[in-house]
Motif scaffolding. Structure first.
Motif, PDB file in Angstrom:
ATOM      1  N   THR A 186       0.837  -1.211   0.000  1.00 52.69           N
ATOM      2  CA  THR A 186       0.000   0.000   0.000  1.00 52.69           C
ATOM      3  C   THR A 186       0.869   1.258   0.000  1.00 52.69           C
ATOM      4  OG1 THR A 186      -0.230   0.008   2.426  1.00 52.69           O
ATOM      5  CG2 THR A 186      -1.902  -1.161   1.170  1.00 52.69           C
ATOM      6  N   ASN A 187       1.994   1.210   0.712  1.00 52.91           N
ATOM      7  CA  ASN A 187       2.896   2.359   0.713  1.00 52.91           C
ATOM      8  C   ASN A 187       3.500   2.591  -0.672  1.00 52.91           C
ATOM      9  OD1 ASN A 187       2.530   2.981   3.398  1.00 52.91           O
ATOM     10  ND2 ASN A 187       4.355   1.922   4.113  1.00 52.91           N
ATOM     11  N   ALA A 188       3.849   1.500  -1.351  1.00 56.30           N
ATOM     12  CA  ALA A 188       4.413   1.615  -2.696  1.00 56.30           C
ATOM     13  C   ALA A 188       3.406   2.232  -3.654  1.00 56.30           C
ATOM     14  CB  ALA A 188       4.857   0.241  -3.200  1.00 56.30           C
ATOM     15  N   SER A 189       2.157   1.819  -3.513  1.00 59.67           N
ATOM     16  CA  SER A 189       1.094   2.361  -4.358  1.00 59.67           C
ATOM     17  C   SER A 189       0.938   3.863  -4.139  1.00 59.67           C
ATOM     18  CB  SER A 189      -0.216   1.633  -4.058  1.00 59.67           C
ATOM     19  OG  SER A 189      -1.290   2.201  -4.764  1.00 59.67           O
ATOM     20  N   ALA A 190       0.873   4.259  -2.870  1.00 62.65           N
ATOM     21  CA  ALA A 190       0.703   5.677  -2.546  1.00 62.65           C
ATOM     22  C   ALA A 190       1.933   6.481  -2.977  1.00 62.65           C
ATOM     23  CB  ALA A 190       0.458   5.839  -1.051  1.00 62.65           C
ATOM     24  N   LEU A 191       3.128   5.927  -2.743  1.00 68.69           N
ATOM     25  CA  LEU A 191       4.354   6.624  -3.112  1.00 68.69           C
ATOM     26  C   LEU A 191       4.421   6.868  -4.615  1.00 68.69           C
ATOM     27  CD1 LEU A 191       7.104   7.818  -2.428  1.00 68.69           C
ATOM     28  CD2 LEU A 191       8.063   5.495  -2.517  1.00 68.69           C
ATOM     29  N   LEU A 192       4.005   5.882  -5.388  1.00 66.97           N
ATOM     30  CA  LEU A 192       3.998   6.031  -6.843  1.00 66.97           C
ATOM     31  C   LEU A 192       3.103   7.194  -7.268  1.00 66.97           C
ATOM     32  CD1 LEU A 192       4.746   5.085  -9.688  1.00 66.97           C
ATOM     33  CD2 LEU A 192       2.854   3.434  -9.541  1.00 66.97           C
ATOM     34  N   LEU A 193       1.918   7.266  -6.667  1.00 66.10           N
ATOM     35  CA  LEU A 193       0.988   8.344  -7.004  1.00 66.10           C
ATOM     36  C   LEU A 193       1.558   9.715  -6.631  1.00 66.10           C
ATOM     37  CD1 LEU A 193      -2.398   6.740  -5.923  1.00 66.10           C
ATOM     38  CD2 LEU A 193      -1.682   7.271  -8.242  1.00 66.10           C
ATOM     39  N   PHE A 194       2.132   9.808  -5.411  1.00 67.20           N
ATOM     40  CA  PHE A 194       2.703  11.076  -4.974  1.00 67.20           C
ATOM     41  C   PHE A 194       3.897  11.469  -5.849  1.00 67.20           C
ATOM     42  CE2 PHE A 194       0.804  10.096  -0.656  1.00 67.20           C
ATOM     43  CZ  PHE A 194      -0.061  11.187  -0.660  1.00 67.20           C
ATOM     44  N   ALA A 195       4.726  10.478  -6.213  1.00 67.35           N
ATOM     45  CA  ALA A 195       5.904  10.765  -7.035  1.00 67.35           C
ATOM     46  C   ALA A 195       5.502  11.258  -8.423  1.00 67.35           C
ATOM     47  CB  ALA A 195       6.773   9.516  -7.148  1.00 67.35           C
ATOM     48  N   LEU A 196       4.495  10.636  -9.000  1.00 68.11           N
ATOM     49  CA  LEU A 196       4.036  11.049 -10.328  1.00 68.11           C
ATOM     50  C   LEU A 196       3.497  12.475 -10.315  1.00 68.11           C
ATOM     51  CD1 LEU A 196       2.284   7.769 -11.563  1.00 68.11           C
ATOM     52  CD2 LEU A 196       4.445   8.738 -12.367  1.00 68.11           C
ATOM     53  N   LYS A 197       2.973  12.889  -9.164  1.00 65.77           N
ATOM     54  CA  LYS A 197       2.439  14.247  -9.021  1.00 65.77           C
ATOM     55  C   LYS A 197       3.509  15.240  -8.549  1.00 65.77           C
ATOM     56  CE  LYS A 197      -2.004  13.507  -9.909  1.00 65.77           C
ATOM     57  NZ  LYS A 197      -2.739  14.230 -10.980  1.00 65.77           N
ATOM     58  N   GLY A 198       4.729  14.749  -8.325  1.00 62.29           N
ATOM     59  CA  GLY A 198       5.810  15.620  -7.882  1.00 62.29           C
ATOM     60  C   GLY A 198       5.745  16.009  -6.427  1.00 62.29           C
ATOM     61  N   HIS A 199       5.092  15.184  -5.603  1.00 65.23           N
ATOM     62  CA  HIS A 199       4.894  15.519  -4.191  1.00 65.23           C
ATOM     63  C   HIS A 199       5.817  14.729  -3.264  1.00 65.23           C
ATOM     64  CE1 HIS A 199       1.636  18.317  -4.564  1.00 65.23           C
ATOM     65  NE2 HIS A 199       0.897  17.487  -5.258  1.00 65.23           N
ATOM     66  N   VAL A 200       7.096  14.592  -3.639  1.00 66.45           N
ATOM     67  CA  VAL A 200       8.065  13.933  -2.756  1.00 66.45           C
ATOM     68  C   VAL A 200       9.348  14.756  -2.721  1.00 66.45           C
ATOM     69  CG1 VAL A 200       9.378  11.835  -2.260  1.00 66.45           C
ATOM     70  CG2 VAL A 200       7.143  11.658  -3.383  1.00 66.45           C
ATOM     71  N   TRP A 201       9.800  15.124  -1.520  1.00 68.67           N
ATOM     72  CA  TRP A 201      11.115  15.741  -1.359  1.00 68.67           C
ATOM     73  C   TRP A 201      12.122  14.609  -1.185  1.00 68.67           C
ATOM     74  CZ3 TRP A 201       9.359  19.725   2.877  1.00 68.67           C
ATOM     75  CH2 TRP A 201       8.743  20.824   2.242  1.00 68.67           C
TER      76      TRP A 201
END
Length: 253
Positions: A186-201
């Protein structure tokens, strides 16, 4: 530097707690919001996932080496959890989750009361199902809690642990080990979505990842050393803290 040190220490503690019974977000997410109050919430959530996933994955690997797990049930359950998380993340763009925010502390309170009254719950590892039926029940848990994680999130690891104990007959140690695999999905799924939207420092997430893995290593060793009784005690403490935190957020703040 002080900001980075603060979130690194919070990530260490979160990894420790998360490796034992879940609930590391209870520590790390508020720390991120406190240190970076002007940042977009999505960016802080994404950065949290970018750091925390490594500790969860590491704990999953360590448990797998020491605890016998039903992989034929857990692998499809992890796939279902990943799908559920994607669907939940999509649903939150369409539906306001504020109603769930108020219901969550009451649901957690019911889980806590049930666990306290069932004093033998999760102390013995006595799986109720085998083969395809176990995979079906585990996948239903993965899909449901995966959806919840994508849609809302707090307490995901604890819900996984409780349902593996209550529905599948696992002890708390095996339930926690199983939950790590599904939570990684579930974390991988959420991380992928956030990364695609540019929401990861990523520069901050990388530092947090190192300390999160260190905390995870300590927590996993303690859980494996002291067994199901210790994990059960930590479960009660974490769920109690979640009730206070979610209750404050829903009814006071």
């Amino acid at each position: 530097m002080l900001e980075l040190l603060t979130v690194a220490l919070a990530s260490l503690m979160a990894g420790f707690v998360d490796a034992i019974v879940g609930g590391g977000g209870l520590i790390l997410v508020p720390a991120l919001f406190s240190v970076f109050p002007g940042a977009a919430p999505a960016t802080l959530f994404g950065t949290n996932k970018g750091g925390a996933i490594w500790g969860t994955a590491w704990a999953s690997l360590q448990y797998a080496r020491r605890v016998t797990l039903p992989w034929q049930a857990l692998l499809p359950a992890a796939g279902a959890a990943l799908v559920g998380s994607f669907v939940g993340a999509w649903a939150v763009t369409l539906v306001d989750p504020s109603g769930l925010r108020k219901a969550l502390p009451l649901i957690l309170l019911a889980v806590l009361i049930y666990t306290l009254f069932k004093k033998d719950l999760g102390r013995e590892h006595q799986p109720r199902y085998r083969g395809g039926r176990e995979a079906l029940v585990a996948s239903a848990i993965g899909l449901t809690i995966g959806f919840y994680d994508g849609f809302f999130g707090p307490g995901t690891g604890s819900f996984f642990v409780f349902l593996f104990v209550r529905l599948l007959g696992f002890d708390f140690l095996h339930a926690s080990a199983s939950a790590k695999l599904l939570n990684t999905a579930t974390n991988a799924s959420a991380l992928l979505l956030f990364a695609l939207k540019g929401h990861v420092w990523w520069h901050i997430a990388a530092v947090m990842a190192v300390t999160n893995v260190l905390g995870s290593l300590l927590g996993t060793r303690l859980a494996l050393k002291h067994g199901a009784g210790f994990v059960r005690g930590m479960f009660v403490l974490v769920v109690s803290a979640l009730i206070l935190k979610t209750g404050w957020d829903a009814f006071v703040r």
